[in-house]
Design an enzyme around this catalytic site. Structure first.
Site, short mmCIF file in Angstrom:
data_model
loop_
_atom_site.label_atom_id
_atom_site.label_comp_id
_atom_site.label_asym_id
_atom_site.label_seq_id
_atom_site.Cartn_x
_atom_site.Cartn_y
_atom_site.Cartn_z
N PRO B 239 -4.85 4.05 -1.29
CA PRO B 239 -4.03 3.42 -2.33
C PRO B 239 -4.37 3.97 -3.72
O PRO B 239 -5.43 3.68 -4.25
CB PRO B 239 -4.41 1.95 -2.20
CG PRO B 239 -5.76 1.94 -1.60
CD PRO B 239 -5.94 3.20 -0.82
N ASP B 411 -8.84 5.66 -6.29
CA ASP B 411 -8.72 4.95 -5.02
C ASP B 411 -8.97 3.46 -5.30
O ASP B 411 -10.07 3.06 -5.67
CB ASP B 411 -9.78 5.51 -4.05
CG ASP B 411 -9.70 4.87 -2.67
OD1 ASP B 411 -9.09 3.79 -2.53
OD2 ASP B 411 -10.27 5.46 -1.73
N HIS B 412 -7.93 2.67 -5.13
CA HIS B 412 -8.03 1.26 -5.50
C HIS B 412 -9.01 0.48 -4.61
O HIS B 412 -9.45 -0.61 -4.95
CB HIS B 412 -6.64 0.61 -5.42
CG HIS B 412 -6.42 -0.45 -6.47
ND1 HIS B 412 -7.40 -1.32 -6.88
CD2 HIS B 412 -5.32 -0.76 -7.21
CE1 HIS B 412 -6.92 -2.13 -7.81
NE2 HIS B 412 -5.66 -1.80 -8.03
N ARG B 413 -9.35 1.06 -3.47
CA ARG B 413 -10.33 0.39 -2.61
C ARG B 413 -11.70 0.47 -3.24
O ARG B 413 -12.59 -0.32 -2.96
CB ARG B 413 -10.36 1.03 -1.22
CG ARG B 413 -9.05 0.92 -0.47
CD ARG B 413 -9.10 1.77 0.79
NE ARG B 413 -9.35 3.18 0.47
CZ ARG B 413 -9.51 4.11 1.39
NH1 ARG B 413 -9.47 3.83 2.68
NH2 ARG B 413 -9.73 5.37 1.03
#
Lengths: 460, 439
Positions: B239, B411-413
């Site tokens: 994401p 990376d939104h994680r």
């Protein structure tokens, strides 16, 4: 034979000494083995082997008592204890001769007499025919251990016996107090009780077979009590007084009287008069300090077996003997894995264990899974009529590592080895359950207990 | 002496097969450990392959020009008297299976050959960056990673512990009989050497590299765990989110001209400034220098920066290691060398992987701004636009300034918008006050 030179001089020919001597010989080394008693040491002559013969007698007597259960009528049988002891001596003699044969076969020079270390390469042997000196490129000390007593208690081998005295005592007492409920204590309690002696076992620790898992100890206590073997635990012995009539044992839990007392409070390493002080060999409390290759603080001098530390077990001594021999021969042996030494007690039912008890495993802070399988659910055990006991497997919950196994029951001392091999190979619960166990066998209980640890026991 | 099975090494994460360009040793030649055996063409580069284990090159199994799957046996090194028939027979059987489709099945060669304790199923890329350990030398066993398909001798317990702690068994030295890996080897590898890092990430020894652990694994917070679970569902598999900022490059531009005017100094590019600024900022924002690991976030304590290099037929991202410990001049020299060798396809395997962060610069194509796709398992990538002259208004009125657009894809994680923004703010400040890049 003065001034003979060998590659290796082994002092003591108990299980540690004779195995190391043979392994040295196999590796092409010339070996002299010094012994002041008979080859085989305590194990073959006074310990492991003759007591196993006595326990077999006890089992036969026990079966005679149960004959009716099997539809056999026996009237007026006589169990002669003196003959049991004589049989036991014959067994020991035969095994000692076996060691002598192995020495001849491996061209090991047996030097009778008492060996004392004079230098790192010199052993002085004093025997009935005088004194001789042996030179060795390396020396392996394997002098073993001897029964201990309690402070103020003298072992006279008449009223107050050690295991050494008891094993050749043909006159069975009518009553016996066993002080100490370790392997030696409960094995003799079993033997004498089977022959009709009224036995009381006193133990200072909170339970009998104190090094074993709590559940094992609890069930063995129940079984012993059912057989009228009295067990008193958490009892401190204050004095032991022998008289013409018998022995009085005063404790903090009252006074006990019996015809004889067996002191089974453990063994002490024989490290005196071996010449250790002269060479400045370092000690670790009452044992000789050794490296993983069994070498002492003095280069070229090795120590194995009981004198080199706990556990004081013949099979641990043999394993150490092999390591020492291979190290001397210039190989790099794998050191003894002290965490994986099986512990075996040959009372009925037998006790065998390896690794950590459930309590110890919990203390170590591991998430554990425990599987237990009773012999009452084992077809083979029911057919044998020996259904007392269980197999208990303690495993690491996340990895399935076999942390400890505790067996109480028929042939427990044989069953334990699949777990010993498994642990050596770092097998987990899964490898045990994927191993097909023959049916019907007592070993199936090992499989089922392993399955139980995974919540999958079939026959429960 | 040992029989050494030379296998096609895995030279990049994606590599499935390799082509033997040239054998540099002939059958019958004596080879010593470290000698270059062959040149191998992979999907990304031509790599020189070193021999591990000495002896005589007894048999070449894959001729020049042919391809072999990763892990397949390609040659045998042994002493002249040694019987290699079984080993060779095992290989040809497996090769026959795997060769037609080139589907990697032949990589089972090691198994078919029956790995005896003294056999070492390895070849290693030149400059592999893995130090020879004394213990291994003594035991005569290999520690180099064996191909993933080769049988690894490890106890069942060791395998479980390795799986649970993320240790790569291929990198673990076995202390058991015949080099069998046992539990304590895995535990030792886990605590001391960080064997969990795949081969390519083992940093090449470099002067000035920081000491201390390579990374730490921080447990996921509850919120992070939820974000981690949900984000891939919105944009699989990684994401992305993007943060952009405009940087005033006037002072950096002047400084660069001044530096490049110095005689005997390496020519420094705008990108070198960006690399240097990112390296410094990454150490201050470890949350950006991080990688999503499923159960945890791996936070790197070194800045290994991948620098995207456009090729005629694609793109390659050589890795400049330990950028935080390198001066602007060093970065300039090394990144130029990497880019040149990338274009010539002469990169070594370890230079192609192991980045903790990447930079993609399309300034030379006069691109104002763009956003880049993250190169997993990295957590972010910076897209750099061209430096352009634009009208700017300051206290003195209207003037001309040099501006550059930076867009970071995150990376939104691993991180959230503010984290990316703060990092970018720092990069911007460093570039706008460029003397900070020199100290």
């Amino acid at each position: 034979m003065a001034g003979q030179t060998f590659d290796v001089v082994v002092v003591g020919t108990g299980p540690g000494g004779y195995v190391s001597a043979i392994r040295c010989a196999q590796l092409g080394l010339s070996v002299a083995a010094v012994e002041d008693d008979r080859p085989g040491g305590v194990c073959l002559n006074w310990g492991c082997i003759p007591t196993k013969a006595l326990l077999r007698n006890a089992e036969v007597v026990h079966l005679f008592h149960r004959a009716e259960e099997f539809g056999i009528k026996v009237s007026g049988f006589e169990a002669d204890y003196a003959e049991a002891v004589r049989r036991s001596r014959r067994v020991a003699d035969r095994m000692a001769k076996g060691v002598e044969f192995l020495f001849r076969k491996n061209k090991i020079t047996l030097v009778p007499g008492r060996g004392v270390l004079k230098s790192a390469t010199t052993v002085e042997v004093t025997g009935s025919s005088g004194t001789t000196t042996l030179e060795g490129r390396a020396v392996i000390l394997a002098t073993g251990s001897e029964p201990r007593s309690l402070p103020g208690v003298t072992i006279d081998e008449k009223r107050v016996l050690s295991s050494n005295g008891a094993v050749r005592n043909e006159a069975r007492p009518a009553s016996l107090i066993v002080i100490g409920a370790g392997a030696v204590g409960v094995e003799f309690a079993d033997v004498y009780s089977a022959y009709g002696t009224a036995v009381t076992v006193l133990e200072a620790l909170p339970r009998i077979v104190p090094i074993e898992d709590e559940e094992v100890a609890a069930q063995l206590t129940r079984i012993f009590n059912r057989r009228k073997i009295e067990t008193k635990t958490g009892v401190k012995v204050q004095s032991v007084t022998a008289s013409d009539k018998g022995v009085t044992v005063a404790t903090d839990a009252g006074t006990f009287e019996a015809e004889q007392v067996l002191m089974a409070v453990g063994r002490a390493a024989k490290v005196k008069d071996v010449g250790l002080d002269r060479l400045g060999v370092q000690m670790d409390r009452s044992f000789v300090k050794v490296s993983p290759m069994m070498e002492t603080s003095v280069k070229g001098v090795y120590a194995i077996g009981d004198m080199a530390g706990a556990p004081l077990l013949a099979h641990k001594a043999m394993a150490e003997g092999v390591v020492a021999a291979e190290a001397i021969a210039g190989k790099s042996p794998r050191p003894v894995d002290y965490g994986n030494v099986p512990s075996c007690t040959y009372c009925r039912p037998q006790v065998a264990s390896i690794g950590l008890s459930e309590a110890k495993a919990k203390e170590n802070g591991r998430a554990i899974a425990v599987g237990k399988f009773p012999f009452t659910a084992s077809g083979k055990a029911v057919a044998l009529g020996d259904t007392d006991g269980f197999v208990k497997v303690v495993a690491d919950k996340t990895t399935g590592e076999i942390l400890g196994v505790h067996i109480l029951g028929p042939e427990a001392t044989e069953i334990i080895h699949e777990f010993a091999v498994g642990r050596t190979l770092e097998a987990t619960l899964e490898e045990i359950i994927h191993t097909i166990h023959a049916h019907p066998t007592l070993s199936e209980a090992a499989l089922e207990a392993t399955l139980a640890a995974l919540g999958q026991a079939i026959h429960l | 002496m040992a029989i050494t099975k030379v296998v096609m090494p895995k030279l990049s994460e994606a590599m499935e097969t390799g082509k033997i360009i040239k054998w540099l040793k002939k059958e019958g030649d004596r080879v010593n450990g470290g000698d270059i055996l062959a040149e191998v063409e992979t999907d990304k580069a031509d790599v020189e392959m070193e021999a591990f284990g000495g002896g005589v090159l007894r048999k070449i199994l894959v001729p020049e020009g042919d391809r072999a799957p990763v892990g397949a046996m390609i040659a045998v090194i042994a002493e002249p008297g040694e019987d290699i028939a079984t080993v060779v027979a095992g290989a040809s059987g497996a090769q026959a299976q795997g060769a037609p489709g080139g589907n990697g099945k032949a990589a089972m060669a090691g198994q078919a050959g029956g790995a005896s304790p003294r056999e070492t199923d390895v070849a290693r890329p030149r400059g592999g960056g893995i130090e020879r350990s004394e213990a291994r030398e003594r035991a005569g066993e290999a520690r180099e990673p064996v191909s993933s398909n080769d049988r690894i001798k490890a106890s069942p317990l060791a395998k479980k512990v390795a799986a649970q702690s993320g240790v790569d068994l291929r990198l673990v030295h076995g202390s058991g009989p015949g080099g069998r890996i046992v539990r304590k080897d895995v535990e030792a590898a886990h605590t001391t050497t960080g064997a969990g890092v795949p081969q390519g990430r083992v940093p090449a020894p470099s002067i000035g590299a920081a000491t201390g652990p390579e990374f730490e694994d921080r447990p996921l917070s509850q919120m992070r765990a939820i974000i981690a679970k949900r984000m891939p569902l919105s944009k699989a598999p990684v994401p992305h989110f993007y943060v952009s900022s405009e940087v005033a490059m006037d002072r950096a531009w002047e400084l660069r001209e001044e530096l490049n005017g110095l005689e005997g100094q390496p020519k420094i590019s705008v990108n070198d400034f960006v690399v240097r600024a990112c390296a410094i900022a990454l150490l201050h924002h470890p949350g950006v220098n991080a990688s999503f690991q499923g159960e945890s976030i791996r936070v790197y304590h070194r800045a290994h920066i991948g620098i995207a290099v456009a090729l005629d037929d694609g793109l390659i991202t050589p890795v400049l290691r330990d950028c935080h410990a390198k001066s602007l001049g060093q970065i300039a020299i090394e990144s130029r060398d990497l880019a040149e060798r990338a274009r010539a396809r002469k990169l070594r395997a370890p230079e192609m992987s192991g980045a903790t962060f990447s930079i993609s610069n399309l300034g030379m194509f006069d691109v104002t701004e763009f956003s880049a796709i993250i190169n997993p398992p990295e957590g972010a990538i910076l897209a750099v636009g061209t430096v352009r002259k634009v009208p700017v208004v300051d206290e003195s009125g209207l003037g001309v300034g040099r501006r550059m657009m930076l867009t970071i894809s995150c990376d939104h994680r691993v991180m959230d918008g503010a984290m990316g923004a703060r990092f970018l703010q720092d990069v911007k400040r460093l570039l706008e006050e460029p003397l900070r890049l020199l100290v």
